[in-house]
Structure formats: structure tokens, C-alpha cells
Enzyme design. Structure first.
Site, PDB file in Angstrom:
ATOM      1  N   LYS A  65       0.610  -1.225   0.029  1.00 39.65           N
ATOM      2  CA  LYS A  65       0.063  -0.124  -0.078  1.00 39.65           C
ATOM      3  C   LYS A  65       0.915   1.276   0.044  1.00 39.65           C
ATOM      4  O   LYS A  65       0.288   2.230  -0.527  1.00 39.65           O
ATOM      5  CB  LYS A  65      -1.186  -0.121   1.060  1.00 39.65           C
ATOM      6  N   ASP A 101     -10.038   2.582   2.160  1.00 45.10           N
ATOM      7  CA  ASP A 101     -10.273   2.221   3.533  1.00 45.10           C
ATOM      8  C   ASP A 101     -10.841   3.315   4.351  1.00 45.10           C
ATOM      9  O   ASP A 101     -11.595   2.973   5.144  1.00 45.10           O
ATOM     10  CB  ASP A 101      -8.801   1.742   4.377  1.00 45.10           C
TER      11      ASP A 101
END
Length: 266
Positions: A65, A101
Site C-alpha cells: 500500500k 479504507d
């Protein structure tokens, strides 16, 4: 056929493929979702290779990420969080990078009619904690970040608007007048444990636990017994996927179908 996918290492445990597949089938889209497991130093090469192959979009998971930032043009939220979990190749120039997220946590809470106008407490200052803290702050919530290593909480709080950093010992005081609690740590995944004292929970709280295996963690059991609204981690997982799905396809995601497919795997 449009091809979407996920890069991670390891990636075999991912629940994204059945969730996205159910979405494509529900809308009759000619699309496929596949997984890729590049070497742990290979995030940039994997994203560039997917772009060259004509992949339309990628999800990005651990440990890529942060590295993915070097291969994309991140939107402001992903840049502030310092991590990308969704890549869109359909525009011109460098692929666009997003962090869903943060939106996943917000949409999970909203799906349970949680009012996001009060004060939030986020436990954890790692990757998930960063995303949740920024997501809730962008909703206008004052955010109190509690972490086992207090200095990490303070460092994160210095980046997040209207946030303060604390140690876990402060949770009792922080939760007394809080409206939302999010556990963004892995505590409760491997053992029947919780990062939050049960006596600190109360009926005016909404509690989201990012852990989704098991669905009912000790924290959520304690919160339910205290009369709090509870939101299990599968909702956050669902809505981060829904956000990616909608960015890629331009369609309103079939949330019920994707949720059913996700929960069938848990």
C-alpha cells in the site's frame, strides 16, 4: 472483458474475488477479478505491468500500500494517509491512486445509521488507524487516537485535523463522552482479547471493529452488552470494496449481493 484484480503478498486468503465477482454478476457486467502475488519488492513493477497489460483497475493490499504511491498519481486523501489500496488505469497519464479504507469505515458506520457529528476514538496508529482517523476527521469529527506506543499516536494526531494522541491507559477517560469507537488494530483476531476495557464502553457509543475474523470479537460482545451499536469488520471490508467497484465501473454497486458473497466466505 474488463479485468480487475488485487496485488498482495500473500494474497490467497483474500475475500475480494468472490465479493467483486458477485457484483459483476448482479449487474451483468463482462468483467473478471483476478489476484497477483508479486515479490515483496515488486509493487511498482506489478502496477506498471498491469497497466501495460490493459488491466482496468487494481486493489492493493499488504505489503504494497505504501510502495504503490510511487507508481500512481494519488488523490489528496491517499496522499495524506500515505497509502494506496485502489488503482484506476482508465484515465490519461499515470494511473490514479485512492485509499478506500477511509471511505469504507465511514460508509460502514453510516450504513448502521451512526451519527458522525460527535467525537471519535480510534485505537491504533498503524495503516488502518491512519485511514480511519483521516476518514472520520474529514467528516468533521474531532478524533482521539489511542495507541500502545503513545508517541506514534501523537505523531499521527499532528497530521490529522482536530486530533489528539494518547496512550491506551487514557481510553476510559476518552470514551466517557465519545460517540464513535473504532478498533483499527489486529487485537481480537488471533485470540479472544480486546484493546478496550469493557467498563469503558457505554450505550451511547457506536463501535466498529476492523477485525472481521472472527466477525464477533470480544470487543463487539462487550459493546453489545453495554448497549452500544456494533458494526463488525466485514462491513468496512465490504464498503472499501464497494467504493473501488464504483470508481472502476461507474455503476452503483449491488451492495446486498456483494455483502452476501463476502459473508458466505466468513
Amino acid at each position: 472483458m474488463d479485468v480487475y484484480g488485487l496485488i498482495g503478498n500473500p494474497v490467497g486468503h483474500s475475500l475480494s474475488p468472490p465479493m467483486h465477482k458477485a457484483g459483476y454478476e448482479a449487474l451483468g457486467l463482462d468483467a473478471r477479478y483476478v489476484t497477483f502475488e508479486p515479490p515483496k519488492e515488486g509493487a511498482v513493477a506489478a502496477i506498471e505491468g498491469a497497466d501495460a497489460l490493459g488491466v482496468a483497475g487494481l486493489n492493493v493490499t499488504i505489503p504494497f500500500k505504501q510502495d504503490a504511491l510511487d507508481a500512481v498519481d494519488p488523490d489528496p486523501l491517499a496522499e495524506r494517509i500515505g497509502a494506496v489500496n485502489t488503482v484506476d488505469f482508465t484515465g490519461e497519464g499515470r494511473p490514479a491512486g485512492y485509499n478506500t479504507d477511509a471511505v469504507g469505515a465511514v460508509r460502514a458506520l453510516r450504513s448502521h445509521d451512526v451519527d458522525l457529528s460527535g467525537t471519535a476514538v480510534v485505537v491504533g496508529a498503524g495503516g488502518a488507524g491512519r485511514a480511519v482517523a483521516f476518514g472520520l476527521a474529514d467528516e468533521g469529527m474531532p478524533v482521539r487516537i489511542a495507541n500502545r506506543t503513545e508517541s506514534k499516536a501523537r505523531d499521527l494526531a499532528a497530521e490529522v485535523p482536530d486530533a489528539t494522541g494518547h496512550g491506551l491507559d487514557d481510553l476510559g477517560e476518552l470514551l466517557a463522552d465519545a460517540d464513535v469507537l473504532v478498533n483499527a488494530t489486529s487485537v481480537g483476531m488471533e485470540e479472544d482479547a480486546t484493546p478496550v476495557p469493557a467498563e469503558a464502553l457505554h450505550g451511547d457509543l457506536a463501535v466498529l471493529d476492523a477485525v472481521y475474523r472472527p466477525l464477533e470479537t470480544r470487543l463487539l460482545r462487550d459493546a453489545s452488552e453495554a448497549g452500544a451499536t456494533t458494526v463488525d469488520g466485514a462491513w468496512m471490508l465490504l464498503y472499501q470494496g464497494v467504493e473501488a467497484f464504483e470508481r472502476w465501473t461507474g455503476e452503483v454497486a449491488p451492495v446486498d449481493a456483494m455483502n452476501d458473497a463476502l459473508r458466505a466466505e466468513l
